[in-house]
Design a protein around this motif. Structure first.
Motif, PDB file in Angstrom:
ATOM      1  N   MET A   1      32.675  54.318  38.071  1.00  0.00           N
ATOM      2  CA  MET A   1      32.833  53.162  37.186  1.00  0.00           C
ATOM      3  C   MET A   1      34.038  53.342  36.263  1.00  0.00           C
ATOM      4  SD  MET A   1      30.506  50.855  37.828  1.00  0.00           S
ATOM      5  CE  MET A   1      28.850  50.639  38.509  1.00  0.00           C
ATOM      6  N   THR A   2      34.226  54.548  35.763  1.00  0.00           N
ATOM      7  CA  THR A   2      35.354  54.810  34.858  1.00  0.00           C
ATOM      8  C   THR A   2      36.684  54.634  35.576  1.00  0.00           C
ATOM      9  OG1 THR A   2      33.998  56.391  33.606  1.00  0.00           O
ATOM     10  CG2 THR A   2      36.389  56.499  33.308  1.00  0.00           C
TER      11      THR A   2
ATOM     12  N   VAL B   1      33.326  45.062  32.671  1.00  0.00           N
ATOM     13  CA  VAL B   1      32.058  45.301  33.369  1.00  0.00           C
ATOM     14  C   VAL B   1      31.941  46.774  33.762  1.00  0.00           C
ATOM     15  CG1 VAL B   1      30.825  44.860  35.527  1.00  0.00           C
ATOM     16  CG2 VAL B   1      31.723  42.941  34.190  1.00  0.00           C
ATOM     17  N   CYS B   2      32.977  47.314  34.362  1.00  0.00           N
ATOM     18  CA  CYS B   2      32.924  48.704  34.831  1.00  0.00           C
ATOM     19  C   CYS B   2      32.889  49.700  33.672  1.00  0.00           C
ATOM     20  CB  CYS B   2      34.117  48.998  35.736  1.00  0.00           C
ATOM     21  SG  CYS B   2      34.052  48.134  37.322  1.00  0.00           S
ATOM     22  N   LEU B   3      33.584  49.389  32.590  1.00  0.00           N
ATOM     23  CA  LEU B   3      33.577  50.306  31.449  1.00  0.00           C
ATOM     24  C   LEU B   3      32.197  50.365  30.800  1.00  0.00           C
ATOM     25  CD1 LEU B   3      35.053  52.176  29.531  1.00  0.00           C
ATOM     26  CD2 LEU B   3      35.747  50.169  28.197  1.00  0.00           C
TER      27      LEU B   3
ATOM     28  N   LEU C   1      23.358  49.759  44.151  1.00  0.00           N
ATOM     29  CA  LEU C   1      23.447  48.322  43.908  1.00  0.00           C
ATOM     30  C   LEU C   1      24.492  48.007  42.833  1.00  0.00           C
ATOM     31  CD1 LEU C   1      19.674  47.272  43.963  1.00  0.00           C
ATOM     32  CD2 LEU C   1      21.421  46.710  45.659  1.00  0.00           C
ATOM     33  N   ASP C   2      24.525  48.795  41.768  1.00  0.00           N
ATOM     34  CA  ASP C   2      25.506  48.555  40.707  1.00  0.00           C
ATOM     35  C   ASP C   2      26.934  48.769  41.199  1.00  0.00           C
ATOM     36  OD1 ASP C   2      23.667  47.793  38.838  1.00  0.00           O
ATOM     37  OD2 ASP C   2      23.621  49.702  37.762  1.00  0.00           O
ATOM     38  N   LEU C   3      27.136  49.753  42.053  1.00  0.00           N
ATOM     39  CA  LEU C   3      28.481  49.970  42.595  1.00  0.00           C
ATOM     40  C   LEU C   3      28.924  48.782  43.461  1.00  0.00           C
ATOM     41  CD1 LEU C   3      28.293  53.747  43.579  1.00  0.00           C
ATOM     42  CD2 LEU C   3      29.638  52.742  41.726  1.00  0.00           C
ATOM     43  N   LEU C   4      27.999  48.229  44.215  1.00  0.00           N
ATOM     44  CA  LEU C   4      28.335  47.112  45.094  1.00  0.00           C
ATOM     45  C   LEU C   4      28.544  45.805  44.332  1.00  0.00           C
ATOM     46  CD1 LEU C   4      25.885  47.787  48.070  1.00  0.00           C
ATOM     47  CD2 LEU C   4      28.341  48.230  47.994  1.00  0.00           C
ATOM     48  N   THR C   5      27.819  45.634  43.222  1.00  0.00           N
ATOM     49  CA  THR C   5      27.909  44.378  42.483  1.00  0.00           C
ATOM     50  C   THR C   5      28.891  44.423  41.322  1.00  0.00           C
ATOM     51  OG1 THR C   5      26.023  45.044  41.102  1.00  0.00           O
ATOM     52  CG2 THR C   5      25.544  43.708  43.055  1.00  0.00           C
ATOM     53  N   LYS C   6      29.489  45.578  41.087  1.00  0.00           N
ATOM     54  CA  LYS C   6      30.443  45.674  39.971  1.00  0.00           C
ATOM     55  C   LYS C   6      31.854  46.000  40.482  1.00  0.00           C
ATOM     56  CE  LYS C   6      27.186  46.558  36.181  1.00  0.00           C
ATOM     57  NZ  LYS C   6      25.888  46.345  36.854  1.00  0.00           N
ATOM     58  N   PRO C   7      32.215  47.254  40.745  1.00  0.00           N
ATOM     59  CA  PRO C   7      33.591  47.514  41.188  1.00  0.00           C
ATOM     60  C   PRO C   7      33.930  46.903  42.540  1.00  0.00           C
ATOM     61  CG  PRO C   7      32.265  49.524  41.265  1.00  0.00           C
ATOM     62  CD  PRO C   7      31.454  48.508  40.551  1.00  0.00           C
ATOM     63  N   VAL C   8      33.001  46.931  43.496  1.00  0.00           N
ATOM     64  CA  VAL C   8      33.297  46.342  44.805  1.00  0.00           C
ATOM     65  C   VAL C   8      33.432  44.824  44.673  1.00  0.00           C
ATOM     66  CG1 VAL C   8      32.430  45.970  47.141  1.00  0.00           C
ATOM     67  CG2 VAL C   8      32.173  48.212  46.055  1.00  0.00           C
ATOM     68  N   PHE C   9      32.534  44.204  43.936  1.00  0.00           N
ATOM     69  CA  PHE C   9      32.626  42.768  43.675  1.00  0.00           C
ATOM     70  C   PHE C   9      33.969  42.421  43.045  1.00  0.00           C
ATOM     71  CE2 PHE C   9      32.397  39.396  40.540  1.00  0.00           C
ATOM     72  CZ  PHE C   9      31.809  38.333  41.221  1.00  0.00           C
ATOM     73  N   GLY C  10      34.357  43.160  42.007  1.00  0.00           N
ATOM     74  CA  GLY C  10      35.607  42.872  41.318  1.00  0.00           C
ATOM     75  C   GLY C  10      36.827  43.034  42.210  1.00  0.00           C
TER      76      GLY C  10
END
Length: 307
Positions: free
Chosen positions: A36-37, A64-66, A233-242
């Protein structure tokens, strides 16, 4: 893994729990924190290759990622949690304890980041402001009910789960129905990326309640398994989504989406200094393959007087 071993590995808190993450769960949280960072820095660095008027989605995804990175840092350090008595005791050794560890910091993360994800989808579709605000409110209702349900030990937790599920239906409807109708007007390219992200988001978000039901809700899977499930799920809906969103809009001016950003200092080519003398003007004209001309001087003549 017993409490003694748990404390031996440096996992201590002021609340007693016998159903908690282990070192492996903590290591996974640290891994997600690192991803995320890096993603947050990546979005910000990439934004500098765009004009300021085109950076909105870069800023939102970096935020979002931060925030997610801070949340996972907290969970990796075994902070931001409380122990709640489980509704059902299980025979499995991995979930045998009666006091399950609940990370409330995860819901603080979702309370901030989930609306930021939703607002990006709705901005891509060009939905009107009242619809965006209403959908964001429903998103907050989903997260709050998930948190309250996780902190309730009795069967009332499933009532909050139901309220959250109903609110999620309104969110999904606004994205899938209203969003597609408005995105279609903006062009095939915008509709394509919106459809991809809308389907991706709604599909993954339907998995979150399932994980909640078998972890905080039903105490079926171990906290380590809960950590892995939510983390993926958070990895897919946050950095991957972005990343997919920014890539899909790489050739789309945000003004097409109704997003108009005023830039007081836009990036424009630096103008050449004006010539200060006649020789400077001649030299500039010669370099451009033209002939310098000097302003013609006119002499005023007095009108003749008839005699």
């Amino acid at each position: 893994m017993g409490n003694d071993v748990f404390r031996h590995n440096g996992f201590t808190n002021t609340v007693t729990t016998n159903n908690h993450i282990t070192v492996r769960g903590s290591d996974w949280y640290w891994t997600v924190c690192a991803v995320m960072t890096v993603s947050a820095f990546g979005f910000m660095i990439h934004s500098y290759f765009k004009p300021r008027s085109q950076r909105l989605f870069h800023y939102l995804n970096a935020t979002v990622c931060l925030i997610a990175a801070i949340s996972y840092f907290c969970m990796g350090a075994n902070l931001g949690w409380t122990a709640i008595q489980v509704e059902w005791m299980r025979s499995s050794a991995k979930v045998a304890g009666n006091m399950r560890q609940i990370f409330y910091v995860r819901y603080i993360d979702w309370f901030i980041t989930t609306p930021l994800i939703v607002v990006q989808l709705l901005l891509v579709a060009g939905l009107p402001t009242p619809t965006i605000l209403y959908t964001l409110l429903m998103t907050e209702v989903v997260v709050v009910n998930g948190l309250v349900g996780a902190l309730v030990k009795s069967s009332y937790k499933w009532g909050f789960f139901t309220f959250g599920a109903v609110a999620f239906f309104f969110v999904a409807f606004a994205i899938a129905w209203d969003g597609r109708a408005y995105a279609r007007v903006l062009g095939v390219d915008v509709l394509r990326i919106f459809n991809i992200l809308a389907a991706w988001t709604i599909l993954l978000w339907t998995v979150y309640p399932v994980i909640w039901g078998v972890s905080e809700g039903g105490n079926i899977i171990a906290p380590d398994s809960e950590a892995v499930s939510y983390g993926v799920l958070d990895l897919l809906t946050k950095p991957v989504f972005g990343a997919v969103l920014i890539w899909g809009l790489r050739n789309v001016d945000l003004a097409r989406l109704g997003i108009h950003v005023n830039d007081a200092h836009p990036r424009i080519p630096r103008a050449e200094p004006a010539p200060r003398t006649e020789k400077d003007a001649e030299a500039a004209a010669a370099s451009n393959g033209a002939t310098a001309t000097t302003p013609a001087t006119t002499t005023a003549t007095a009108p003749e007087t008839a005699v």
